[in-house]
Design a protein around this motif. Structure first.
Motif, PDB file in Angstrom:
ATOM      1  N   THR A  28       0.852  -1.273   0.058  1.00 33.84           N
ATOM      2  CA  THR A  28       0.051   0.116   0.056  1.00 33.84           C
ATOM      3  C   THR A  28       0.819   1.252  -0.030  1.00 33.84           C
ATOM      4  O   THR A  28       0.491   2.274  -0.382  1.00 33.84           O
ATOM      5  CB  THR A  28      -1.056  -0.080   1.354  1.00 33.84           C
ATOM      6  N   LEU A  34      -0.358   1.415  -7.560  1.00 36.35           N
ATOM      7  CA  LEU A  34      -1.317   2.010  -8.357  1.00 36.35           C
ATOM      8  C   LEU A  34      -2.860   2.859  -7.744  1.00 36.35           C
ATOM      9  O   LEU A  34      -2.781   2.017  -6.545  1.00 36.35           O
ATOM     10  CB  LEU A  34      -2.212   0.727  -9.233  1.00 36.35           C
ATOM     11  N   HIS A  35      -3.355   3.534  -8.113  1.00 39.28           N
ATOM     12  CA  HIS A  35      -4.319   4.240  -7.280  1.00 39.28           C
ATOM     13  C   HIS A  35      -5.798   4.171  -8.143  1.00 39.28           C
ATOM     14  O   HIS A  35      -6.804   4.364  -7.386  1.00 39.28           O
ATOM     15  CB  HIS A  35      -4.002   5.694  -7.075  1.00 39.28           C
ATOM     16  N   TYR A  36      -5.732   4.033  -9.233  1.00 37.67           N
ATOM     17  CA  TYR A  36      -7.163   3.659  -9.926  1.00 37.67           C
ATOM     18  C   TYR A  36      -7.159   2.358 -10.780  1.00 37.67           C
ATOM     19  O   TYR A  36      -8.006   2.367 -11.594  1.00 37.67           O
ATOM     20  CB  TYR A  36      -7.791   4.831 -10.562  1.00 37.67           C
ATOM     21  N   HIS A  86     -14.783   1.480 -11.113  1.00 32.99           N
ATOM     22  CA  HIS A  86     -14.746   1.434  -9.784  1.00 32.99           C
ATOM     23  C   HIS A  86     -15.193   0.213  -9.341  1.00 32.99           C
ATOM     24  O   HIS A  86     -16.164  -0.509  -9.520  1.00 32.99           O
ATOM     25  CB  HIS A  86     -15.937   2.455  -9.126  1.00 32.99           C
ATOM     26  N   THR A  88     -15.019  -3.219  -6.381  1.00 32.95           N
ATOM     27  CA  THR A  88     -15.059  -3.470  -4.960  1.00 32.95           C
ATOM     28  C   THR A  88     -14.516  -4.709  -5.195  1.00 32.95           C
ATOM     29  O   THR A  88     -14.643  -5.704  -5.772  1.00 32.95           O
ATOM     30  CB  THR A  88     -16.620  -3.718  -4.564  1.00 32.95           C
ATOM     31  N   ASN A  89     -13.448  -4.821  -4.090  1.00 37.44           N
ATOM     32  CA  ASN A  89     -12.648  -6.320  -3.967  1.00 37.44           C
ATOM     33  C   ASN A  89     -13.320  -7.114  -2.889  1.00 37.44           C
ATOM     34  O   ASN A  89     -13.723  -6.830  -1.655  1.00 37.44           O
ATOM     35  CB  ASN A  89     -11.374  -5.862  -3.612  1.00 37.44           C
ATOM     36  N   ALA A 486      -9.149  10.864  -9.881  1.00 36.14           N
ATOM     37  CA  ALA A 486      -9.491  10.470  -8.449  1.00 36.14           C
ATOM     38  C   ALA A 486      -9.121   9.081  -8.328  1.00 36.14           C
ATOM     39  O   ALA A 486      -8.774   8.271  -9.247  1.00 36.14           O
ATOM     40  CB  ALA A 486     -10.841  10.671  -8.293  1.00 36.14           C
ATOM     41  N   ASP A 487      -8.834   8.719  -6.933  1.00 35.67           N
ATOM     42  CA  ASP A 487      -8.584   7.433  -6.820  1.00 35.67           C
ATOM     43  C   ASP A 487      -9.690   6.577  -6.916  1.00 35.67           C
ATOM     44  O   ASP A 487     -10.862   7.134  -6.994  1.00 35.67           O
ATOM     45  CB  ASP A 487      -8.225   7.389  -5.122  1.00 35.67           C
ATOM     46  N   GLN A 488      -9.501   5.299  -7.061  1.00 39.15           N
ATOM     47  CA  GLN A 488     -10.877   4.402  -6.920  1.00 39.15           C
ATOM     48  C   GLN A 488     -10.537   3.322  -5.835  1.00 39.15           C
ATOM     49  O   GLN A 488      -9.314   2.881  -6.140  1.00 39.15           O
ATOM     50  CB  GLN A 488     -11.367   3.843  -8.132  1.00 39.15           C
ATOM     51  N   ASN A 489     -11.197   3.068  -4.847  1.00 40.79           N
ATOM     52  CA  ASN A 489     -11.110   2.088  -3.736  1.00 40.79           C
ATOM     53  C   ASN A 489     -11.490   0.773  -4.442  1.00 40.79           C
ATOM     54  O   ASN A 489     -11.858   0.708  -5.421  1.00 40.79           O
ATOM     55  CB  ASN A 489     -11.961   2.313  -2.804  1.00 40.79           C
ATOM     56  N   GLN A 490     -10.447  -0.051  -3.776  1.00 40.84           N
ATOM     57  CA  GLN A 490     -11.036  -1.399  -4.032  1.00 40.84           C
ATOM     58  C   GLN A 490     -11.410  -2.029  -2.765  1.00 40.84           C
ATOM     59  O   GLN A 490     -10.643  -3.227  -2.329  1.00 40.84           O
ATOM     60  CB  GLN A 490      -9.827  -2.444  -4.851  1.00 40.84           C
TER      61      GLN A 490
ATOM     62  N   THR B  28     -14.459  -4.648   3.162  1.00 37.88           N
ATOM     63  CA  THR B  28     -14.509  -3.725   1.938  1.00 37.88           C
ATOM     64  C   THR B  28     -15.574  -3.825   1.385  1.00 37.88           C
ATOM     65  O   THR B  28     -16.157  -3.008   0.596  1.00 37.88           O
ATOM     66  CB  THR B  28     -13.221  -4.605   1.016  1.00 37.88           C
ATOM     67  N   HIS B  35     -15.858   5.595   1.918  1.00 32.47           N
ATOM     68  CA  HIS B  35     -14.875   5.622   0.783  1.00 32.47           C
ATOM     69  C   HIS B  35     -13.850   6.558   0.776  1.00 32.47           C
ATOM     70  O   HIS B  35     -12.898   6.823   0.151  1.00 32.47           O
ATOM     71  CB  HIS B  35     -15.856   5.553  -0.399  1.00 32.47           C
ATOM     72  N   THR B  88      -2.066   7.573   3.275  1.00 30.80           N
ATOM     73  CA  THR B  88      -1.516   6.213   3.074  1.00 30.80           C
ATOM     74  C   THR B  88      -1.643   5.339   4.305  1.00 30.80           C
ATOM     75  O   THR B  88      -0.974   5.726   5.167  1.00 30.80           O
ATOM     76  CB  THR B  88      -0.236   6.487   2.281  1.00 30.80           C
ATOM     77  N   ASN B  89      -2.045   4.115   4.072  1.00 32.97           N
ATOM     78  CA  ASN B  89      -1.915   3.316   5.210  1.00 32.97           C
ATOM     79  C   ASN B  89      -0.586   2.330   5.251  1.00 32.97           C
ATOM     80  O   ASN B  89      -0.171   1.878   4.524  1.00 32.97           O
ATOM     81  CB  ASN B  89      -3.223   2.244   5.154  1.00 32.97           C
ATOM     82  N   GLN B 349     -16.261  16.529  -7.197  1.00 33.21           N
ATOM     83  CA  GLN B 349     -16.405  16.267  -8.549  1.00 33.21           C
ATOM     84  C   GLN B 349     -17.086  17.371  -9.225  1.00 33.21           C
ATOM     85  O   GLN B 349     -17.203  18.543  -8.419  1.00 33.21           O
ATOM     86  CB  GLN B 349     -17.186  14.733  -9.032  1.00 33.21           C
ATOM     87  N   ALA B 486     -14.756  12.113  -4.812  1.00 34.08           N
ATOM     88  CA  ALA B 486     -13.884  11.217  -5.090  1.00 34.08           C
ATOM     89  C   ALA B 486     -13.573  10.180  -3.870  1.00 34.08           C
ATOM     90  O   ALA B 486     -13.604  10.601  -2.760  1.00 34.08           O
ATOM     91  CB  ALA B 486     -12.751  11.790  -5.640  1.00 34.08           C
ATOM     92  N   ASP B 487     -13.457   8.843  -4.380  1.00 37.42           N
ATOM     93  CA  ASP B 487     -12.710   7.766  -3.209  1.00 37.42           C
ATOM     94  C   ASP B 487     -11.100   8.651  -2.979  1.00 37.42           C
ATOM     95  O   ASP B 487     -10.659   9.278  -3.532  1.00 37.42           O
ATOM     96  CB  ASP B 487     -12.409   6.662  -3.890  1.00 37.42           C
ATOM     97  N   GLN B 488     -11.000   7.998  -1.625  1.00 34.52           N
ATOM     98  CA  GLN B 488      -9.351   8.340  -1.304  1.00 34.52           C
ATOM     99  C   GLN B 488      -8.972   6.781  -0.733  1.00 34.52           C
ATOM    100  O   GLN B 488      -9.743   6.333   0.221  1.00 34.52           O
ATOM    101  CB  GLN B 488      -8.973   9.390  -0.350  1.00 34.52           C
ATOM    102  N   ASN B 489      -7.778   6.147  -1.341  1.00 32.02           N
ATOM    103  CA  ASN B 489      -7.328   5.001  -1.102  1.00 32.02           C
ATOM    104  C   ASN B 489      -6.712   5.058   0.181  1.00 32.02           C
ATOM    105  O   ASN B 489      -6.219   6.256   0.599  1.00 32.02           O
ATOM    106  CB  ASN B 489      -6.445   4.621  -1.906  1.00 32.02           C
TER     107      ASN B 489
END
Lengths: 490, 490
Positions: A28, A34-36, A86, A88-89, A486-490, B28, B35, B88-89, B349, B486-489
């Motif tokens: 991480t 990668l962020h998106y 977008h 989801t994990n 923008a980021d996209q979360n997983q 998740t 998000h 950042t985690n 956005q 937007a998401d933030q990772n």
């Protein structure tokens, strides 16, 4: 650490939670992360699997070894998306926990059947003496995310092939199910694609035969074969390992090719009116692409950005690789084109326009951006991506819109993957014509769509995140926009 | 599962990677998952810890139990940020792996000292007979993220307090280091704050004494005390558990209060010219807030959104709680105000404006958005957040801009936390005045800034993600904008 055989095949429940947490934190916090794009939470990601539309959502899985940058014991990790951007994990979906897939739940595909998703994949089994037997297996994913494996294989290894028999692509045509498999012939150890069919996904599966193509030699093994329809044009997408350069020129360690024809005869397994074998991607790092036709017929493609038998700079941070963005495939002017999906624009932040004699597009755009640019005809120059203040570190796109050429050079971008298969890739362009690029950066990944997707170049690069400029090397007649993404979360 | 004592205190390396992966996937994929806020990767998150500026970045940690929605064996997870919004985690930073913190690396704070970050925290130790001893411990975080614990405690439990002695806030004033601790007096089991000081962070630490406030009773225990300067005004932020309602009215199970004064006398540990004890947040779910003065003097605040001894609907998905967004604190017109940090706008956005007689702001804005709205004076009505098509499910903000009142009602939003401490919170507003709201939704979290942060209401809600409308119940004179975020990772 040294990846001994024992270490690579340790069961997931024999690793501690604490080890995994440390690996995840390292991945991480990696500057190259990668962020998106779809990326491993830890460890190694390879082939996309089970790319499909199920339960009102897009689904994709990826091959995962979560415990390091090694090709260890593989599982499938599942993601879902409303828009192909977008994701989801949902975590591990197919574990290597049966006798048939004891040494890896290897690649495969998926198709919705009666409200469940049927997964067809290769179980990698090894005996005590390490002799491999590949099994083609089935499993059901229900709407609650539970996976139930079929008790018996769908297809056993035929005598006509070696242990290299894998990567089933499942699809429906007419009134039958088909599975396309990659294989190595037993007689001469050359690669081929084998077609099977069945009245139901659960079988019985019977061999239709090898795919007949007007190609003398597909190398020593075909991996990840796909047959799709691109706006009605039958299209094979596959990875012919060891393909002779005479068949089609390529520079990567293993090629990912496509071949289109006028018609495909399912009974004879023959592609009629075949065109030329063509590189799917002009970059350094695309492999194992998976495609499918969505319910509305549109063909979508997603790729592993990474290659077998290659080492990447993030290996020492114990993670490796990512998936490409999803591409929509169409035929334009008789040619396959690859385009970003519509929702990619949903990541765009504020638009920055430029036009005229442009030199620096932005000194500090960062490395998480999209650039859409048209470079006017009859110019030479270099577009620097992820460039340092003095431009000495960058990814270089050297263009000649007079002669018609684009050279992608990552030599000055930082550490390189090994073994070295060249630091440049050259794309032929129309001469004396404007060059239109749509380009995405995601910290260590570049995806370049050339002239509305007539060519695509996808590649990793590993430079300091302090290299934030996007610039030409000289005043260049160009216009376009760029956006941070923008980021996209997983 | 039942959280037996043995289960709660199992060492992290006694859980398998596979168990953790399943818990992470469940968290998740939870529809209620945050998000763009700091959230647990799995399990339970509670107090923010070590909120600081270090090595050119913002740093925050959180209390973590990664293996379920229970207050089990706690560690610190570290995050860093360039802007207080994008985090950042870095994973687990302080593990409960010494004898002094054997039963939990409990809450504490951090301060940069000579290029390293010094962590001061409470080690929770229990003997074989389960008798607790709290130790105030020190550790160094270096610039590579390595944590080195001091061999011996900084402060031992004094005889004047019970086992409830914890949550050191470390800060520098004049030429000395200070630590403010929460405690329960041994003589009468009432809460107090204790001040210690030292010439160096590593000690020797000596007691200055209990903080003297003009308050008769702080309840039975003070948790998470902070002393900061807000634009020069000395301000205590703390959690007086069991505070008599006569001291200050509150509805949550435990209050998070602040108290400002004219001056703080460090020698006498006395707050002079104290004002009124005031609720920090008017919502349902803020606790354990941590604040610090950045190098430029600005005070920042971040909170646990969650409360001790409460169960939340996501518990059954094995995860719970999140951190609030960071707030910047200032004095305006003699009053503490809390504002979003500047970078929160970077998540915005496309802007959607509205003005006039407004009823539906958006039918399908989703639950990841910001709303900035001014509701004209002398109107009554309801603003529905995360509302269903028929408006029967929603979070209701009932306003009366004539009488001057805002009622936040989550009764119709879905499942509620337990035990029930009321489903409404009422804010007094200026009468006959416009009401200005800046409001953030993040799937199960709402943060409402009222009249430029003069009041803030933070709360969780748990409704279907299909409830996507943002609307008034009737035509309302109002103007403003809303943005999807937007998401933030992490």
């Amino acid at each position: 650490m040294e990846w001994t055989r024992a270490a690579r095949y340790r069961a997931y429940d024999q690793y501690s939670a604490l080890e995994l947490m440390k690996l995840q934190a390292q991945a991480t916090a990696s500057p190259a992360q990668l962020h998106y794009h779809i990326r491993p939470q830890s460890g190694l990601l390879n082939d996309p699997n089970g790319f499909s539309y199920f339960n009102g959502e897009w689904t994709v899985f990826y091959q995962s070894f979560p415990f390091g940058a090694a090709h260890g014991l593989k599982s499938w990790v599942r993601l879902s998306s409303p828009d192909l951007v977008h994701w989801t994990n949902h975590g591990v979906a197919v574990l290597p926990d049966s006798d048939f897939d004891s040494h890896g739940a290897y690649s495969g595909s998926a198709h919705e059947v009666d409200g469940k998703l049927f997964l067809m994949y290769t179980g990698n089994h090894r005996d005590a003496d390490w002799t491999r037997t590949p099994y083609q297996l089935g499993a059901w994913l229900d709407q609650d995310g539970r996976v139930t494996k079929l008790a018996q294989p769908l297809i056993d290894q035929p005598e006509t092939v070696t242990e290299h028999f894998r990567d089933p692509q499942l699809f429906f045509h007419g009134d039958r199910w088909y599975a396309l498999l990659g294989a190595q012939r037993a007689t001469d150890q050359r690669g081929e694609m084998l077609l099977y069919s069945a009245p139901a996904v659960t079988g019985p599966w019977t061999a239709v035969g090898p795919i007949k193509l007007p190609l003398a030699d597909l190398g020593y093994m075909v991996e990840c074969p796909n047959l799709i329809s691109v706006d009605g044009v039958p299209t094979f997408v596959f990875c012919p390992q060891g393909l002779p350069q005479a068949a089609a020129s390529y520079q990567n360690i293993y090629p990912n090719m496509y071949l289109q024809g006028k018609d495909f005869d399912y009974q004879a397994a023959t592609l009629e009116g075949a065109g030329e074998l063509t590189n799917l991607d002009e970059g350094f790092d695309v492999y194992a692409s998976q495609t499918f036709n969505a319910p509305d017929g549109t063909a979508y493609l997603i790729s592993w950005v990474g290659l077998p038998d290659m080492a990447y700079p993030t290996d020492e941070q114990n993670w490796a690789n990512c998936l490409s963005q999803v591409k929509e495939l169409h035929q334009v002017d008789g040619q396959l084109v690859q385009q970003p999906v519509a929702a990619m624009t949903s990541l765009r932040q504020e638009e920055h326009r430029f036009a005229g004699e442009v030199e620096t597009i932005t000194p500090d755009g960062g490395q998480q951006l999209e650039l859409a640019v048209t470079i006017a005809a009859n110019q030479q120059g270099t577009l620097y991506l992820a460039a340092s203040v003095d431009r000495k570190q960058s990814v270089q796109l050297r263009f000649d819109t007079a002669a018609g050429e684009l050279v992608i050079d990552r030599a000055t971008s930082g550490p390189q993957p090994t073994p070295d298969h060249g630091t440049t890739r050259t794309l032929k362009l129309p001469a004396k014509a404007d060059l239109k690029l749509r380009l995405f950066l995601d910290h260590s990944l570049a995806e370049v769509f050339v002239n509305d997707g007539r060519q695509v170049a996808t590649f990793r690069y590993f430079t300091s995140q302090e290299n934030t400029a996007l610039a030409f090397d000289r005043p260049t007649t160009a216009s376009g926009s760029w956006w941070q993404l923008a980021d996209q979360n997983q």
